[in-house]
Design a protein around this motif. Structure first.
Motif, short mmCIF file in Angstrom:
data_model
loop_
_atom_site.label_atom_id
_atom_site.label_comp_id
_atom_site.label_asym_id
_atom_site.label_seq_id
_atom_site.Cartn_x
_atom_site.Cartn_y
_atom_site.Cartn_z
N UNK A 14 0.84 -1.21 0.00
CA UNK A 14 0.00 0.00 0.00
C UNK A 14 0.87 1.26 0.00
N UNK A 15 0.30 2.35 -0.51
CA UNK A 15 1.02 3.62 -0.59
C UNK A 15 0.52 4.57 0.49
N UNK A 16 1.45 5.07 1.31
CA UNK A 16 1.13 6.03 2.36
C UNK A 16 1.49 7.43 1.85
N UNK A 17 0.57 8.37 2.03
CA UNK A 17 0.79 9.72 1.55
C UNK A 17 1.17 10.64 2.71
N UNK A 18 2.27 11.37 2.54
CA UNK A 18 2.74 12.30 3.56
C UNK A 18 2.78 13.70 2.96
N UNK A 19 1.95 14.59 3.46
CA UNK A 19 1.88 15.97 2.97
C UNK A 19 2.65 16.89 3.93
N UNK A 20 3.41 17.83 3.35
CA UNK A 20 4.25 18.72 4.16
C UNK A 20 4.48 20.02 3.40
N UNK A 21 5.23 20.93 4.01
CA UNK A 21 5.53 22.23 3.40
C UNK A 21 7.03 22.46 3.53
N UNK A 22 7.76 22.36 2.44
CA UNK A 22 9.22 22.44 2.48
C UNK A 22 9.74 23.83 2.84
N UNK A 23 8.90 24.87 2.73
CA UNK A 23 9.34 26.22 3.09
C UNK A 23 9.27 26.46 4.59
N UNK A 24 8.63 25.55 5.30
CA UNK A 24 8.49 25.65 6.75
C UNK A 24 9.50 24.71 7.40
N UNK A 25 10.38 25.26 8.22
CA UNK A 25 11.43 24.44 8.83
C UNK A 25 10.87 23.30 9.67
N UNK A 26 9.85 23.61 10.46
CA UNK A 26 9.29 22.56 11.31
C UNK A 26 8.58 21.49 10.49
N UNK A 27 7.96 21.91 9.39
CA UNK A 27 7.29 20.94 8.52
C UNK A 27 8.31 20.04 7.83
N UNK A 28 9.40 20.63 7.35
CA UNK A 28 10.45 19.82 6.73
C UNK A 28 11.06 18.84 7.72
#
Length: 373
Positions: free
Chosen positions: A112-126
């Motif tokens: 199965x494929x797990x999807x991980x969404x994030x924001x690379x411009x945000x240090x904490x998100x990265x």
């Protein structure tokens, strides 16, 4: 006023006859263009500065039973779209979506494929994305973000570009402007004292405050030419800078942003040249003047570097000389500028420069300072 114009004319004549000094006016803009263009091709990443003990905020969908989520601070949402919006806005670090049939396919041939969404411009998100993928890869029973047509990095089109520009440009701009001001200030005042022409000028019927104003105005014009050159260097180098690390095509700097940036540069030059001129007045020759100015120049460059550490400064910090200007410049480039903050930075520079000019006027009346050998 006639005497002031005479002093200005004299300074302009002396300046434009010296090819090396004319070169120093335009050299900063050329250097900015070259440096930023090179940086655009060799810079690929900026290391995060998040504490390793930081726990990212995360939203999980279809979380399997028994899966350890102690690494994260969990948040709840009505749906994935709401979570994605918070990731874009910086209110959530990441969202992890497990497929509904995860249990059935967990041990199957088709992982199965797990999807991980994030924001690379945000240090904490990265940082949260790195923690999540490391944690999930350790299980090695499914794929992560394996659907190529889906967008997992929710960074806005211009936030990454502007965040990097807001960190880099103030530091380099301060360094190059300080260098150009240092190139003209020692020669104009300490140089005249060393050659003996200052003593001749002081015995003329021209008021000493008029000499000060003539010096400051002419030196400011030379340094402002350098400031405009540096400003143009920034503008012309942006397309080159965008070619390596990020796409700047969507960055929406407006006419107002450019005018605020230009106003800041001019006011920074004014306060720099005034401060350097005061130190040059204290010196008895060019060598001593350069020695006096160098420590202040280093402080100015360090203050330019410090602006990258102020994410949400209080508006009153814009009143601090140099640091406030760097913060204002960083906010303009980061598209988060407060017109009040920029105005306070410019007014602070002008006021501080006025104080320094008055101080120079008193110094010019002191024979021990002006005629010492």
């Amino acid at each position: 006023m006639k005497n002031v114009l005479t002093i200005i004319k004299k300074e302009f004549t002396r300046f434009f006859k010296d090819r090396r000094m004319v070169l120093m006016i335009f050299l900063p803009g050329i250097m900015i263009y070259a440096l930023y263009s090179i940086m655009g091709t060799i810079t690929s990443n900026i290391a995060p500065t998040i504490d390793d003990k930081y726990q990212p905020t995360a939203y999980f969908v279809n979380l399997p039973e028994g899966l350890n989520t102690d690494f994260f601070n969990l948040k709840t949402y009505d749906g994935i779209d709401e979570a994605k919006a918070d990731i874009e806005n910086g209110n959530l670090d990441l969202a992890v979506v497990f497929p509904a049939d995860f249990k059935e396919n967990y041990a199957g041939v088709n992982r199965p494929d797990v999807k991980v969404y994030y924001n690379s411009a945000n240090e904490t998100s990265s940082f949260g994305y790195a923690v999540a993928t490391s944690f999930l890869n350790g299980i090695n029973a499914f794929t992560i973000n394996a659907t190529p047509e889906e967008v997992y990095d929710l960074v806005s089109a211009d936030s990454l570009a502007t965040s990097i520009l807001s960190m880099l440009i103030p530091m380099l701009m301060f360094a190059l402007l300080a260098s150009s001001c240092m190139a003209v200030a020692p020669e104009s005042i300490a140089g005249e004292k060393e050659r003996g022409t200052m003593a001749t000028m002081l015995i003329t019927p021209v008021k000493r405050i008029e000499i000060v104003l003539g010096k400051i105005i002419s030196l400011s014009c030379f340094a402002m030419l350098s400031g405009v050159s540096s400003f143009l260097g920034v503008i012309l180098s942006l397309p080159k800078l965008s070619g390596g690390v990020f796409n700047l095509s969507s960055v929406s700097y407006g006419v107002g942003d450019y005018f605020m940036l230009l106003g800041l540069i001019i006011s920074i030059v004014l306060v720099m040249i005034s401060a350097f001129s005061v130190l040059s007045t204290l010196a008895k020759n060019v060598k001593e003047s350069s020695a006096f100015i160098t420590p202040l120049m280093i402080v100015i460059i360090v203050l330019g570097m410090c602006t990258m550490f102020f994410k949400s400064p209080h508006v009153a910090m814009h009143l601090i000389p140099f640091l406030g200007s760097g913060i204002a410049m960083s906010s303009i480039l980061g598209l988060t500028a407060s017109p009040l903050g920029v105005a306070l930075a410019i007014l602070s520079n002008v006021a501080f420069a006025a104080v320094l000019i008055v101080l120079m006027g008193f110094m010019f009346k002191n024979e021990n300072i002006m005629l010492k050998k």
